[in-house]
Scaffold this motif. Sequence first.
Motif, PDB file in Angstrom:
ATOM      1  N   VAL A 102       0.859  -1.188   0.000  1.00  0.00           N
ATOM      2  CA  VAL A 102       0.000   0.000   0.000  1.00  0.00           C
ATOM      3  C   VAL A 102       0.894   1.238   0.000  1.00  0.00           C
ATOM      4  N   PRO A 103       0.481   2.276  -0.720  1.00  0.00           N
ATOM      5  CA  PRO A 103       1.312   3.490  -0.764  1.00  0.00           C
ATOM      6  C   PRO A 103       1.318   4.197   0.580  1.00  0.00           C
ATOM      7  N   ALA A 104       2.448   4.809   0.901  1.00  0.00           N
ATOM      8  CA  ALA A 104       2.542   5.590   2.134  1.00  0.00           C
ATOM      9  C   ALA A 104       1.645   6.823   2.004  1.00  0.00           C
ATOM     10  N   VAL A 105       0.945   7.151   3.073  1.00  0.00           N
ATOM     11  CA  VAL A 105      -0.003   8.265   3.069  1.00  0.00           C
ATOM     12  C   VAL A 105       0.520   9.367   3.984  1.00  0.00           C
ATOM     13  N   LYS A 106       0.583  10.578   3.444  1.00  0.00           N
ATOM     14  CA  LYS A 106       0.965  11.719   4.273  1.00  0.00           C
ATOM     15  C   LYS A 106      -0.184  12.078   5.208  1.00  0.00           C
ATOM     16  N   ARG A 107       0.173  12.508   6.405  1.00  0.00           N
ATOM     17  CA  ARG A 107      -0.851  12.832   7.390  1.00  0.00           C
ATOM     18  C   ARG A 107      -0.884  14.335   7.653  1.00  0.00           C
ATOM     19  N   ILE A 108      -1.758  14.749   8.513  1.00  0.00           N
ATOM     20  CA  ILE A 108      -1.966  16.167   8.813  1.00  0.00           C
ATOM     21  C   ILE A 108      -1.429  16.463  10.210  1.00  0.00           C
ATOM     22  N   LEU A 109      -0.667  17.527  10.331  1.00  0.00           N
ATOM     23  CA  LEU A 109      -0.163  17.969  11.635  1.00  0.00           C
ATOM     24  C   LEU A 109      -1.083  19.070  12.149  1.00  0.00           C
ATOM     25  N   GLU A 110      -1.657  18.849  13.343  1.00  0.00           N
ATOM     26  CA  GLU A 110      -2.521  19.851  13.957  1.00  0.00           C
ATOM     27  C   GLU A 110      -1.805  20.491  15.144  1.00  0.00           C
ATOM     28  N   LEU A 111      -1.922  21.823  15.237  1.00  0.00           N
ATOM     29  CA  LEU A 111      -1.272  22.575  16.313  1.00  0.00           C
ATOM     30  C   LEU A 111      -2.316  23.124  17.276  1.00  0.00           C
ATOM     31  N   ASN A 112      -1.960  23.138  18.545  1.00  0.00           N
ATOM     32  CA  ASN A 112      -2.814  23.708  19.582  1.00  0.00           C
ATOM     33  C   ASN A 112      -2.490  25.199  19.728  1.00  0.00           C
ATOM     34  N   PRO A 113      -3.362  26.073  19.259  1.00  0.00           N
ATOM     35  CA  PRO A 113      -3.037  27.510  19.263  1.00  0.00           C
ATOM     36  C   PRO A 113      -2.939  28.114  20.668  1.00  0.00           C
ATOM     37  N   GLU A 114      -3.403  27.396  21.675  1.00  0.00           N
ATOM     38  CA  GLU A 114      -3.350  27.901  23.047  1.00  0.00           C
ATOM     39  C   GLU A 114      -2.120  27.429  23.801  1.00  0.00           C
ATOM     40  N   HIS A 115      -1.302  26.577  23.168  1.00  0.00           N
ATOM     41  CA  HIS A 115      -0.126  26.047  23.868  1.00  0.00           C
ATOM     42  C   HIS A 115       1.028  27.056  23.785  1.00  0.00           C
ATOM     43  N   PRO A 116       1.745  27.275  24.896  1.00  0.00           N
ATOM     44  CA  PRO A 116       2.851  28.248  24.900  1.00  0.00           C
ATOM     45  C   PRO A 116       3.903  27.972  23.829  1.00  0.00           C
ATOM     46  N   LEU A 117       4.195  26.702  23.569  1.00  0.00           N
ATOM     47  CA  LEU A 117       5.210  26.384  22.569  1.00  0.00           C
ATOM     48  C   LEU A 117       4.769  26.840  21.180  1.00  0.00           C
ATOM     49  N   VAL A 118       3.496  26.611  20.856  1.00  0.00           N
ATOM     50  CA  VAL A 118       2.985  27.002  19.539  1.00  0.00           C
ATOM     51  C   VAL A 118       2.897  28.525  19.442  1.00  0.00           C
TER      52      VAL A 118
END
Length: 642
Positions: free
Chosen positions: A573-589
Amino acid sequence: MPTETFEFQVEARQLLQLMIHSVYSNKDVFLRELISNASDALDKLRLAVLRDESLDADASDLHIELEADQEARTLTVRDNGIGMSYDEVTRLIGTIANSGTAAFLQELKEAKDTAGADGLIGQFGVGFYSSFMVADEVTLVTRRAGERQGTRWTSRGEGTYTLETVDDAPQGTAVTLHLKPADPENQLHDYTAPWTIREIVKRYSDFITWPVRLLPAGTATSDAADEETAAGEPETLNSMKALWARSRDEVSDDEYHELYKHISHDWRDPLETIRLQAEGTFEYQALLFVPSHAPHDLFTQGYRHGLQLYVKRVFIMDDCAELLPSYLRFVKGVVDAQDLSLNVSREILQQDRHIRMMQRRLTKKVLSTVKDMMNTDQERYRAFWREFGAVLKEGLVTDPDNRDALLAVSSFASTRDAEEPTTLAQYAERMPESQTDIYYMTGDSRQAIENSPHMEAFRAKGIEVLLLTDPVDEVWAETVGEYEGRKLRSLAKGDIDLGTESTDGEEGKDSGKDGQNEEYAGLLGWMTERLGEEVKEVRLSSRLTVSPACVVSDTDDMTPALEAMYRAMGQEVPAVKRILELNPEHPLVKGLNRAYAQDGDRTELADTAELLHTLAVLAEGGRPKEPSKFVRLVADRLERTL
């Protein structure tokens, strides 16, 4: 051919030593196993004669004989069945390699009680070797029906056995046990005593369809109860009544249980006994058993499953897999049809409409029995589901005709209760009006799922989530798709907006989301481009409350677990790219967004973005694409904090 001596394999010697040193509490099972083997040989001969009229074999009086010699201390179990050739003796008796010896020894070590150890004898197909529990030496003489020469096999269980051809062997097989010295303090285990033999046969083998005859004793006996045997007439010890052909009030539960143990080689009583009698244009009788525990090899490729098939009381085959779908492969039992041909083959079975009709009826009967169990005895149902739920769920994928019935008897772990599973119907009843979907999460364990970043917003809002930990869950949830109009939604797929989801039924809004998207637009676009080889998109998340980031699959994409499952099955099966979700309330983000807006050193910013993505992969149980690079980046960041 002269006598030849051979050595047992290492595992076989270990097994024989276990037998010889009596690790089993109930030695009586050896006789049950030898009689069962003899019965199988008679079944095979009768079928062979029916299929091949030219076979030179005597099938006029098929039976099993037991002959005890108290003076010589020998016990012989003899049948005039199909017998074995020299090569078959070498393959089937001379080695235990095909009997799952390694698994047997491992299970034996793990057996929690002696009763459990007793039952492992039959379960692993090593019944013949149980003879060494009671015998110092075992001799087997056999001749295959239609052949002229026989074979003698002899062993003292000390690491070697001998083989030789014999000219005067009768058709069938005779196993002679040279019994260990009598124990004066334990007469119950004197296997030359007729009353002991009678009691064992009655307890374990009364239902055998062939006569089990005790031959006259070779020496006089003073036991008044043995007058019939001493008088010179063979005594038939079993009733020979097919339990499935007798009415329910004629058969005790103990008799049903012994038949189950004979069929399944299980030492425990079944969880459920199912009777079915079909009348009309196509008649058949069925007696099915649901085991109380899953067999050790239920999910292995070589697992032999299927019901015993008889035609008008004539045994046809031992494992007729066509009578039940694969997801009910744990069910044991007997089906006796009145209108099938005695010459039926497996190829014919696959196309026979009567067989398909029986499979449909038997499947519905088993599922309705599970449903009744669920409604009337929750404790027994939970025991059933604990043992067989994972295999039953295979039917949700492979059997769309019975999907509704399967969903009705399926239950799943849930965040609502750590102990009690829930059905989909119960989940739906508890859903607030504002909730439109049934949410689930898959993973290796409950703990792993509960600690997943994907669970954070659901936990915060008190939204119930199904926790699915069986490998098949990835497949069936995708295949089923919905339940009574409610979509099944994976927490790890698609864009989930919980702004209107809450347990109190009140609607809410995430009014700041559009503004956040505008605030973070530059960072999201840059990270999507920077991580383009790894991710399909970088976006803000509404499912995170604590973690800085998580990775999810797109709505119609395959999950990593499903990819791995297909690859394990040999499918590319072909490798599938995934989605990166960010938490806008996190201090690091937030800090990352400020750094991006300042348009400073984008090289260091790129390392931080890569670290953030890798941490999200680790959080869901994945592994870094380049572990050494990840370690270097983390070490560099730690060094700067000192």
